[in-house]
Every structure is written in C-alpha cells, then in structure tokens.
Design a protein around this motif. Structure first.
Motif, PDB file in Angstrom:
ATOM      1  N   GLN A   1       1.061  12.394   1.615  1.00  0.00           N
ATOM      2  CA  GLN A   1       1.963  11.267   1.830  1.00  0.00           C
ATOM      3  C   GLN A   1       2.647  10.855   0.531  1.00  0.00           C
ATOM      4  OE1 GLN A   1      -0.126   8.068   3.775  1.00  0.00           O
ATOM      5  NE2 GLN A   1      -0.655   9.303   5.560  1.00  0.00           N
ATOM      6  N   ASP A   2       1.874  10.802  -0.557  1.00  0.00           N
ATOM      7  CA  ASP A   2       2.464  10.477  -1.860  1.00  0.00           C
ATOM      8  C   ASP A   2       3.546  11.487  -2.235  1.00  0.00           C
ATOM      9  OD1 ASP A   2       1.127   8.129  -2.520  1.00  0.00           O
ATOM     10  OD2 ASP A   2      -0.574   9.180  -3.400  1.00  0.00           O
TER      11      ASP A   2
ATOM     12  N   ASP B   1       3.781   4.647   6.610  1.00  0.00           N
ATOM     13  CA  ASP B   1       3.965   3.970   7.892  1.00  0.00           C
ATOM     14  C   ASP B   1       5.360   4.345   8.377  1.00  0.00           C
ATOM     15  OD1 ASP B   1       4.614   2.207   9.959  1.00  0.00           O
ATOM     16  OD2 ASP B   1       3.376   0.596   9.147  1.00  0.00           O
TER      17      ASP B   1
ATOM     18  N   LYS C   1      -4.769  13.794   3.027  1.00  0.00           N
ATOM     19  CA  LYS C   1      -3.667  13.192   3.788  1.00  0.00           C
ATOM     20  C   LYS C   1      -2.854  12.251   2.912  1.00  0.00           C
ATOM     21  CE  LYS C   1      -4.701  10.147   6.932  1.00  0.00           C
ATOM     22  NZ  LYS C   1      -5.195   9.518   8.194  1.00  0.00           N
ATOM     23  N   TYR C   2      -3.547  11.418   2.119  1.00  0.00           N
ATOM     24  CA  TYR C   2      -2.828  10.468   1.275  1.00  0.00           C
ATOM     25  C   TYR C   2      -2.107  11.162   0.119  1.00  0.00           C
ATOM     26  CZ  TYR C   2      -5.309   7.003   3.992  1.00  0.00           C
ATOM     27  OH  TYR C   2      -5.792   6.258   5.029  1.00  0.00           O
TER      28      TYR C   2
ATOM     29  N   HIS D   1       0.834  -1.201   0.000  1.00  0.00           N
ATOM     30  CA  HIS D   1       0.000   0.000   0.000  1.00  0.00           C
ATOM     31  C   HIS D   1       0.872   1.256   0.000  1.00  0.00           C
ATOM     32  CE1 HIS D   1       0.862   0.764   4.222  1.00  0.00           C
ATOM     33  NE2 HIS D   1       0.468  -0.448   4.536  1.00  0.00           N
ATOM     34  N   ARG D   2       0.273   2.366  -0.456  1.00  0.00           N
ATOM     35  CA  ARG D   2       1.019   3.613  -0.570  1.00  0.00           C
ATOM     36  C   ARG D   2       0.898   4.480   0.672  1.00  0.00           C
ATOM     37  NH1 ARG D   2      -1.819   5.156  -5.792  1.00  0.00           N
ATOM     38  NH2 ARG D   2      -1.761   7.212  -4.839  1.00  0.00           N
ATOM     39  N   ARG D   3       0.220   4.015   1.694  1.00  0.00           N
ATOM     40  CA  ARG D   3       0.059   4.830   2.892  1.00  0.00           C
ATOM     41  C   ARG D   3       1.354   4.872   3.686  1.00  0.00           C
ATOM     42  NH1 ARG D   3      -5.946   2.586   4.681  1.00  0.00           N
ATOM     43  NH2 ARG D   3      -7.015   3.291   2.791  1.00  0.00           N
TER      44      ARG D   3
ATOM     45  N   SER E   1      -9.142  12.542   4.388  1.00  0.00           N
ATOM     46  CA  SER E   1      -8.422  11.301   4.113  1.00  0.00           C
ATOM     47  C   SER E   1      -7.708  11.383   2.762  1.00  0.00           C
ATOM     48  CB  SER E   1      -9.393  10.116   4.123  1.00  0.00           C
ATOM     49  OG  SER E   1      -8.735   8.915   3.840  1.00  0.00           O
ATOM     50  N   ASN E   2      -8.405  11.872   1.745  1.00  0.00           N
ATOM     51  CA  ASN E   2      -7.790  12.022   0.419  1.00  0.00           C
ATOM     52  C   ASN E   2      -6.635  13.022   0.443  1.00  0.00           C
ATOM     53  OD1 ASN E   2      -9.625  10.212  -0.631  1.00  0.00           O
ATOM     54  ND2 ASN E   2     -11.038  11.794  -1.365  1.00  0.00           N
TER      55      ASN E   2
ATOM     56  N   LEU F   1      -6.421   6.044  -5.066  1.00  0.00           N
ATOM     57  CA  LEU F   1      -6.028   4.967  -4.174  1.00  0.00           C
ATOM     58  C   LEU F   1      -6.319   3.617  -4.804  1.00  0.00           C
ATOM     59  CD1 LEU F   1      -7.233   6.331  -0.711  1.00  0.00           C
ATOM     60  CD2 LEU F   1      -4.918   6.322  -1.648  1.00  0.00           C
TER      61      LEU F   1
END
Length: 403
Positions: free
Chosen positions: A345-346, A138, A341-342, A134-136, A338-339, A363
C-alpha cells in the motif's frame, strides 16, 4: 497422528499465506493501472490566492476533535474553511465559528458514496487537504479525494497518485497526531502556538447536564465519569473489570459519586449498585458532563480527547498488541501478511518518494500518535490484544496510582 495433522495444518497456513500475498500483489498492480488515467493538477500553489479550503476529515469522532485547532488556524489565516466527514464526526463542529460549512461523507454503500461526491462536486475549492492520518489504503476515501473539484489537492505520502499535486513526506512513527497537522500549517506558512482542541457546548445540553448533576450529586460532592466502552469490542472493559473499578471508588474514594456513560446493549444490561448511568445517544450530550467532572477514566476512544479539550483530569487506558508467539505459526503468517499488505500500500501511494529516499516504513504506534494532549491526562499502556484480557487486579492497581 496428531503430529502429522499439525504438519498438514502448518503447510496449509503457509500455502494460504503465499496465496494471499500473490492475490494482493495482483490486486495492487490492477489498481496501479487506473492511476494512469488520473488527471494531474499542475498549477503551483500560491498561498495568497487560496480563499476556499476543504478539510477532508472522513473519519471518526476523536479524529475530528484533534483536527479542530488545525481548522481554527486555517480560519484565522483568512481562509473560508469547509469540512467533509461522517455524520457523528460533523456533530463535533456544532457551533464552531471557524467552520463555514460541512459536507456529509457516507461510504456505507457505493451509491451513498456517489451521492456524497455528487453534492460536494457542486462546489469548487482552491485547496483540498486530506487530513486523515493513517497510512492504510482506503479506496473509497481515496476515490472521494481524487474527484473533489479543487485547484490543489494536498496530502501526505501520495507521490504516486498524480491527482495529489502536493504530496508531503511523513513517515514518523511516534510523533503525536497534532504534529502532522502542524506540518501542513508549516507548509502553508501559517503561524500557530497553542494546539488545544475546540469543543463548543450547546446551551440546552449544558442545562440538561446541570439538571442531571443537581438530581444525582450532592452540592460540593465530587464525581468521576467512567467510560468503559470503545469503538471496537477489544477496546472495551469487561463487566468484571468495570465492577472492580467501581468497587475501588466505593472502598477508597467515597467522596466520589460514580457516573458510567455509554450506549448499546452492554451498557443497557450493566447493573452496578451505587452507580449512576448517564444515557448518551449523542457525543454532544457528554461534552458538558466531561467538562464538569472531577475525574474521567476512559478506554482509548474519543472521550479521552474530549477530556483533553476541557483539560479535565483523565486517566486513559491504552493497549498495544503483543507480537505472535514463536510457536504460533498461524499468527506469525497473519502478521507477516499484514506487514506485506501495508508495504504494498505504501508503494502504491508513494513509490516515487520511497524509492528515492528510503524512509522508515514501520507502522505508526497508536499509544504515541493518539496519546492524550493535555497536562492533566495520564495514559496507562498495557501490552495485550484485548483490554478484556488485562488482569482486573493489575488494571485497578494501575489506575489507583493516578487518582
């Protein structure tokens, strides 16, 4: 007065949404400062010089199962393959001849994470491969990868993190998870064909299951294994859904004995007449049962991939979340945050590539990337935010079509 209160609530939701966006933007900018001090690995990869490979698979049981063919092909290419992961996931590799050694990854606390890193840093690798899909973001996993001792660190979508001297772009949203692993093999110039999963059954547990079958199921009688429980509550069947599913077999498919698997409080309390409960404290206990079953019915969890490994007929229940309703502003703001935030992150991980090539940043779609990987498996997809909210009649009717 009610209308006025509603307007105040809406204003409060919007304020919280904007505040959270600002805080997360500052958080990502703060993280970006630390990347300046990371050491880069500038050596170019020469595949023939690679002897010792670490597969960093710090994730769940199902993730490890789908990674087993990747490990197999690395080993067959002549590499000594080491694997790091969580305790339950490492159990999947029991008796696996393609694995040289394993390292426990424990991020339960920061001190446990440091202990895991201390142990693995006693070893030097020629190549370490981040196999999480996954691309989230961590942070603990990223920290672990960065400080592993390796000449080359390979991952997807990490062009902004200079510790990864090999970053391959991958922004496909519907491709099966095994295709991502094949992409790694293509890069390493390793040939592959079948991507069937490897599970090696312990002989003692195999005998235990034979004894269980002999004691509970008549000779030549079929049996269905029902797995109603997933890793999260929203992926678990309700007691009513389980009862109606069992009644389906009692009414229409009496040639099947019903075996229900699981663990924990809900499983212990479950009491459905004319069914057999199989206690499975370890995933290893279930392997031979799934292999010998005539049919498996499971929610979206590792059992689906175990069935794929043995090519056991399986009906799997998957779920895709619903979009927020237009009048539910709280849910809309939650989804938008949420969108946002991701997206940040990307950009934090792969901004150099994203700015240059403008890839699709949607996603990944769970039902596609984690679908069963076997011709004998049938996937049923429901659009709902929780499996429990699926109408039991519709659920049972859908399953009946594929028995």
């Amino acid at each position: 007065m009610t209308s006025l209160n509603q307007k105040f609530r809406q204003l409060n939701w919007k304020r919280n949404f904007i505040t959270k966006k600002i805080k997360y933007f500052i958080f990502i900018k703060f993280l970006s400062l630390f990347t300046i001090f990371l050491r880069s690995k500038k050596n170019s990869l020469i595949p023939c010089s690679v002897k010792k490979v670490l597969v960093i698979r710090n994730d769940c049981i199902g993730d490890m199962i789908v990674t087993t063919p990747f490990i197999r092909y690395l080993s067959m290419a002549g590499y000594k393959v080491y694997v790091s992961s969580r305790k339950n996931s490492l159990e999947i590799l029991s008796n696996n001849p393609y694995v040289t050694d394993c390292f426990l990854y424990d991020d339960g606390t920061f001190s446990k994470l440091m202990r895991s890193l201390k142990i693995i840093r006693k070893h030097q690798f020629d190549l370490a491969i981040d196999a999480r899909f996954h691309r989230r973001l961590d942070l603990r996993h990223l920290f672990f990868c960065i400080f592993v001792k390796t000449s080359h660190l390979l991952s997807y979508n990490k062009s902004n993190i200079k510790s990864f001297n090999i970053s391959l772009p991958y922004y496909k949203t519907t491709e099966h998870v095994t295709n991502q692993l094949k992409y790694y093999l293509d890069y390493l110039d390793i040939n592959y064909d079948s991507f069937g999963y490897d599970i090696f059954i312990d002989s003692i547990k195999d005998k235990d299951v034979d004894l269980f079958i002999n004691n509970n199921i008549k000779p030549k009688e079929k049996f269905v294994v029902i797995n109603p429980y997933g890793g999260s509550d929203y992926r678990c069947l309700s007691e009513l859904q389980i009862l109606m599913l069992c009644n389906l077999f009692k009414s229409y498919y009496q040639e099947y004995r019903i075996v229900i698997i699981g663990q924990g409080g809900n499983f212990d309390k479950l009491c459905i007449p004319s069914t057999i409960k199989f206690q499975s404290p370890s995933i290893l206990d279930v392997f031979p049962l799934i292999k010998k079953a005539d049919l498996v019915i499971s929610v979206d969890t590792s059992i689906v991939h175990v069935a794929s490994a043995f090519s056991t007929k399986c009906i799997s229940i998957y779920m895709e979340p619903l979009l927020p309703k237009p009048d539910n502003l709280k849910s809309i703001y939650s989804r938008e945050f949420s969108n946002y935030k991701y997206l940040l992150q990307d950009l934090f991980l792969d901004k150099a590539y994203i700015k240059k090539h403008n890839p699709n940043l949607d996603l990944q779609i769970n039902k596609d990337i984690w679908s069963p990987n076997d011709i004998n498996s049938k996937q049923i997809v429901f659009y709902s935010n929780s499996v429990k909210t699926i109408n039991p009649d519709i659920l049972v009717k859908s399953i009946k079509e594929y028995i």
